[in-house]
Enzyme design. Structure first.
Site, PDB file in Angstrom:
ATOM      1  N   VAL A 271       0.835  -1.206   0.000  1.00 49.49           N
ATOM      2  CA  VAL A 271       0.000   0.000   0.000  1.00 49.49           C
ATOM      3  C   VAL A 271       0.872   1.260   0.000  1.00 49.49           C
ATOM      4  O   VAL A 271       0.444   2.324   0.447  1.00 49.49           O
ATOM      5  CB  VAL A 271      -0.958   0.008   1.214  1.00 49.49           C
ATOM      6  CG1 VAL A 271      -2.007  -1.077   1.052  1.00 49.49           C
ATOM      7  CG2 VAL A 271      -0.191  -0.163   2.522  1.00 49.49           C
ATOM      8  N   ASP A 312      13.840   9.483  -1.278  1.00 46.63           N
ATOM      9  CA  ASP A 312      12.490   9.175  -0.811  1.00 46.63           C
ATOM     10  C   ASP A 312      12.066   9.971   0.413  1.00 46.63           C
ATOM     11  O   ASP A 312      10.877  10.247   0.600  1.00 46.63           O
ATOM     12  CB  ASP A 312      12.376   7.686  -0.472  1.00 46.63           C
ATOM     13  CG  ASP A 312      12.378   6.796  -1.706  1.00 46.63           C
ATOM     14  OD1 ASP A 312      12.522   7.336  -2.822  1.00 46.63           O
ATOM     15  OD2 ASP A 312      12.231   5.565  -1.562  1.00 46.63           O
ATOM     16  N   HIS A 444      15.936   0.264 -37.803  1.00 44.43           N
ATOM     17  CA  HIS A 444      14.926  -0.730 -38.145  1.00 44.43           C
ATOM     18  C   HIS A 444      15.571  -2.116 -38.166  1.00 44.43           C
ATOM     19  O   HIS A 444      16.690  -2.265 -38.659  1.00 44.43           O
ATOM     20  CB  HIS A 444      14.357  -0.418 -39.538  1.00 44.43           C
ATOM     21  CG  HIS A 444      13.374  -1.438 -40.030  1.00 44.43           C
ATOM     22  ND1 HIS A 444      12.083  -1.489 -39.568  1.00 44.43           N
ATOM     23  CD2 HIS A 444      13.507  -2.449 -40.938  1.00 44.43           C
ATOM     24  CE1 HIS A 444      11.454  -2.490 -40.191  1.00 44.43           C
ATOM     25  NE2 HIS A 444      12.299  -3.081 -41.019  1.00 44.43           N
TER      26      HIS A 444
END
Length: 465
Positions: A271, A312, A444
């Site tokens: 959570v 954080d 490509h």
């Protein structure tokens, strides 16, 4: 009691902390870094790296399982596979160990002194570290707080026994038969999908009306389709209430208000994460806060002179690469360089199946900011390389201003699109316009061609769709 002095003290050797210390050392700054656990922090030890190792193992196992009996379209037939999760975890631990050693070696190379232990502030310039050999006092001219974050716990589902966080999920010795995941964000879905591929019966319980709520519905549609293909039960608008008396089921209140039981050998609670701001004497230095996070300015300075905070512990987005960029910047500021935090975009990746990448603004955000916008959308169903990888489900989307074609945001969903994050971030940081991306020759066959084609589509002349 030992005492040492330094110019820069870094608390926490996660991605932000160790990058800050390494850069400071390169710049000739006398630097000390304090870490309680192993170098690398959550990301390296119990987060980004080990989870991607587990996800890769799950993908390989599922591929082989599909080949059993020769039912796949590639013409490959193998015997039904088995999985020894103990060996998988040992392989994952080996990768982590090598990276731990790498970080430690880089710190040593930069002449950074590493102190192993838990740091506690005495005042704004002094910390006391409890080490295995006793207490050590460190005095510094500048301090960087890089203490990181920890998994958020639910009071009615405390960690322990069958209730686990992502940390314990990455160290299981066997695949649970039944896994209940509380929280339908990126951590819950990444791990839930991985365990489903390894054979677990997975149920996801999400209180919001949809999973991956931070992304728009168009972007998450391929992920929702894949959840169904993997047999993952998704319960939306449902609230986890606790464990059953026997501890073998998760109690849930469903969207219609009814009570239900979800059988589970393990309950994985994902959570979110909370900043690690307790236990290291924050009350001794009285920093200004924004909710649970430390308030910083555009140079990562806190409200106290000489104290910086990164990663954080300073708020969203809680991403390792954001912390790294902040750490590098702070080291250069301490060295006397002119730096500021003016990043145009921080790419974010969700390693679900298929993967999600976002950089910059979503279509709704861009519209609110710039008014009229152009959107270029190119499906991987029209991309040759995606088809040869059986990864046609997904697309690249570019959002730009309508008046001057300045690119405001780029998003993608598809197999392996995480590797496009560098191109997306670079385009936004360099202030690219649609014409810049459309006019760049893309090799490509690659999925990167989808980036060019999305720009061409926004300009009104896509070539392959």
């Amino acid at each position: 009691m030992k005492e040492i002095s330094c110019k820069l003290l870094v608390i926490g050797a996660g991605p932000g902390g160790y990058v800050c210390a390494i850069r400071a050392g390169q710049l000739g700054i006398d630097t000390v870094i304090v870490e309680f656990g192993k170098p690398g922090g959550t990301c390296l030890n119990v987060g980004c790296i080990p989870s991607k190792a587990l996800i890769h193992a799950a993908e390989e196992f599922e591929k082989i399982a599909h080949m059993a009996g020769g039912k796949g379209p590639l013409g490959i037939a193998v015997a039904p596979p088995t999985l020894d999760l103990t060996k998988t975890v040992a392989w994952k631990d080996g990768i982590v160990s090598r990276l731990n050693s790498g970080v430690a070696g880089l710190l040593k190379k930069a002449k950074v002194k590493t102190v192993q232990g838990w740091a506690t502030f005495r005042d704004g310039k002094t910390v006391e570290v409890e080490t295995e050999t006793g207490s050590q006092v460190i005095r510094a001219e500048a301090v960087v707080i890089a203490s990181g974050s920890v998994p958020a716990e639910l009071p009615f589902l405390p960690f322990g026994g069958p209730v686990i966080s992502s940390t314990e999920a990455l160290a299981l010795s066997a695949v649970p038969d039944k896994l209940a995941v509380v929280g339908g964000g990126y951590i819950g879905l990444e791990l839930g999908m991985a365990f489903a591929k390894m054979g677990a019966k997975v149920a996801v319980v999400e209180a919001l009306p949809r999973v991956l709520a931070q992304y728009d519905a168009e972007l998450t549609r391929p992920v929702l389709k894949r959840l169904g293909e993997l047999g993952i039960e998704v319960m939306l608008g449902a609230k986890a209430k606790g464990l059953s008396t026997k501890g073998d089921a998760l109690l849930v209140e469903t969207a219609d208000g009814k009570n239900a039981k979800v059988a589970a050998d393990k309950v994985l609670v994902t959570v979110g994460r909370k900043p690690l701001t307790e236990g290291w004497g924050l009350e001794q230095i009285d920093l200004d806060m924004v909710g649970r996070f430390i308030r910083i300015d555009d140079q990562c300075r806190t409200s106290m002179r000489g104290i910086y905070a990164i990663g954080d512990v300073t708020g969203e987005p809680m991403l390792a690469h954001r912390a790294m960029a902040q750490g590098e910047m702070v080291a250069e500021i301490v060295a006397g360089h002119k730096r500021g935090w003016d990043k145009r975009a921080i790419p974010a990746i969700c390693f679900t199946d298929p993967e999600l990448v976002t950089a910059g603004l979503s279509p709704d955000e861009a519209k609110a900011l710039a008014g009229e916008i152009k959107i270029g959308h190119f499906p991987f169903a029209a991309n040759g390389r995606a088809m040869t990888k059986q990864g046609e489900d997904g697309f690249v989307r570019i959002v730009a201003r309508a008046d001057n074609h300045l690119v405001l945001g780029i998003q993608a969903v598809g197999q392996g699109v995480s590797e496009l994050a560098a191109a997306f971030g670079l385009a936004l940081e360099m202030g690219a316009r649609l014409e810049d991306i459309a006019g760049t020759i893309h090799a490509h066959p690659t999925q990167g061609e989808g980036f060019q084609e999305a720009a061409l589509k926004a300009l009104g002349h896509a070539l392959h769709v």
